[in-house]
Motif scaffolding. Structure first.
Motif, PDB file in Angstrom:
ATOM      1  N   THR A 118       0.841  -1.201   0.000  1.00 48.16           N
ATOM      2  CA  THR A 118       0.000   0.000   0.000  1.00 48.16           C
ATOM      3  C   THR A 118       0.877   1.252   0.000  1.00 48.16           C
ATOM      4  OG1 THR A 118      -1.766  -1.129   1.190  1.00 48.16           O
ATOM      5  CG2 THR A 118      -1.766   1.273   1.293  1.00 48.16           C
ATOM      6  N   GLU A 119       1.883   1.221   0.859  1.00 47.62           N
ATOM      7  CA  GLU A 119       2.804   2.356   0.978  1.00 47.62           C
ATOM      8  C   GLU A 119       3.513   2.619  -0.361  1.00 47.62           C
ATOM      9  OE1 GLU A 119       3.475   5.004   4.015  1.00 47.62           O
ATOM     10  OE2 GLU A 119       2.632   3.047   4.436  1.00 47.62           O
TER      11      GLU A 119
ATOM     12  N   PHE B 125       1.014   3.942  -2.955  1.00 42.35           N
ATOM     13  CA  PHE B 125       0.670   5.330  -2.602  1.00 42.35           C
ATOM     14  C   PHE B 125       1.787   6.270  -3.085  1.00 42.35           C
ATOM     15  CE2 PHE B 125       0.806   9.018   0.173  1.00 42.35           C
ATOM     16  CZ  PHE B 125      -0.523   9.384   0.293  1.00 42.35           C
ATOM     17  N   GLN B 126       3.016   5.870  -2.795  1.00 39.29           N
ATOM     18  CA  GLN B 126       4.176   6.692  -3.181  1.00 39.29           C
ATOM     19  C   GLN B 126       4.271   6.827  -4.700  1.00 39.29           C
ATOM     20  OE1 GLN B 126       7.939   6.176  -0.958  1.00 39.29           O
ATOM     21  NE2 GLN B 126       8.838   5.749  -2.953  1.00 39.29           N
TER      22      GLN B 126
ATOM     23  N   PHE C  49       1.641   9.235  -6.154  1.00 38.07           N
ATOM     24  CA  PHE C  49       1.911  10.665  -6.032  1.00 38.07           C
ATOM     25  C   PHE C  49       3.135  11.102  -6.831  1.00 38.07           C
ATOM     26  CE2 PHE C  49      -1.410  11.162  -2.877  1.00 38.07           C
ATOM     27  CZ  PHE C  49      -1.859  12.440  -3.200  1.00 38.07           C
ATOM     28  N   ILE C  50       4.048  10.175  -7.075  1.00 40.15           N
ATOM     29  CA  ILE C  50       5.178  10.530  -7.950  1.00 40.15           C
ATOM     30  C   ILE C  50       4.641  10.844  -9.349  1.00 40.15           C
ATOM     31  CG2 ILE C  50       7.164   9.525  -9.186  1.00 40.15           C
ATOM     32  CD1 ILE C  50       8.024   8.282  -6.514  1.00 40.15           C
TER      33      ILE C  50
END
Lengths: 47, 193
Positions: B47-48, B51-52, B55-56
């Motif tokens: 998930t992390e 998510f990262q 947004f990148i």
């Protein structure tokens, strides 16, 4: 495609991205520079 | 009552160089987006990562000036995350992982097509014995059998090569096999793998 989503929203566990992840993204954004030369976008990372 | 700046205004501010606007956007949609991703992948670390990566992509698109305000910001971000989730599952499908258990042996469904060393030795021994047996055949029969079985020639080619008719070549092959069986039976030879 519709089946891919959970129908009952109450079943979704609430989670959040870690502070480190958000800090990374903010630093990434600050260091990312994009220059457009003759319509072409050039990326550079100042980190 | 606290006033909330609209996403569209925050995006505009960010494009104009206000980095704090991005922080507000990320924090505002953090829980909704993370929970959405987690509901699909069921793993905090993945998930992390997604998510990262989401947004990148958002940051790069906004900085390149390719974002258009036709749609809303959150549905757009969710769509990016959704595509990355699909990529994640596709990537994992390409690398299937199997594990045996007490009741299931993985080697019961997958096989190594190559002969094991014991069977390989037996096969070599049989091949050698067969060559010796073929040596016992009359020359005309032996020639036809060697050309057919070892040189993979057609009966037409054998006929042209030996100067006999196709029927004669076929007859010699037939007798070669009959005689081979006879030699094997008479000498109680067992050829098996």
């Amino acid at each position: 495609m519709g089946k891919f989503y959970v129908e009952d929203k109450n079943k979704i566990k609430k989670v959040e991205a870690k502070k480190e992840t958000i800090d990374f993204l903010l630093n990434y954004s600050k260091s990312l520079k994009i220059d457009k030369i003759n319509g072409v976008a050039y990326e550079s990372n100042l980190n | 009552m606290e006033l909330q700046i609209a996403d569209s205004l925050l995006i505009q501010n960010y494009i104009n160089g206000d980095e704090r606007a991005l922080e507000t956007l990320i924090r505002r949609h953090n829980q909704r987006l993370s929970s959405f991703i987690y509901s699909k992948v069921n793993d905090r670390e993945i998930t992390e990562d997604i998510f990262q990566d989401t947004f990148i992509k958002v940051i790069r698109t906004l900085k390149k000036g390719r974002y258009n305000e036709e749609g809303k910001f959150l549905p757009w971000v969710m769509r990016i995350a959704h595509n990355l989730i699909i990529d994640h599952f596709r990537k994992n499908r390409r690398l299937p992982y199997f594990e045996g258990s007490n009741t299931f042996d993985i080697f019961s469904i997958i096989h190594d097509e190559k002969l094991n060393i014991e069977k390989q030795l037996i096969k070599e021994q049989i091949d050698e014995d067969l060559v010796l047996l073929i040596e016992e055949l009359p020359k005309d029969q032996r020639d036809v059998l060697v050309m057919r079985m070892y040189k993979d020639m057609s009966f037409k080619e054998i006929s042209e090569n030996t100067g006999v008719s196709i029927n004669t070549a076929l007859g010699r092959m037939r007798y070669a096999l009959i005689n081979l069986r006879k030699i094997i039976e008479d000498n109680n030879i067992v050829l098996t793998n």
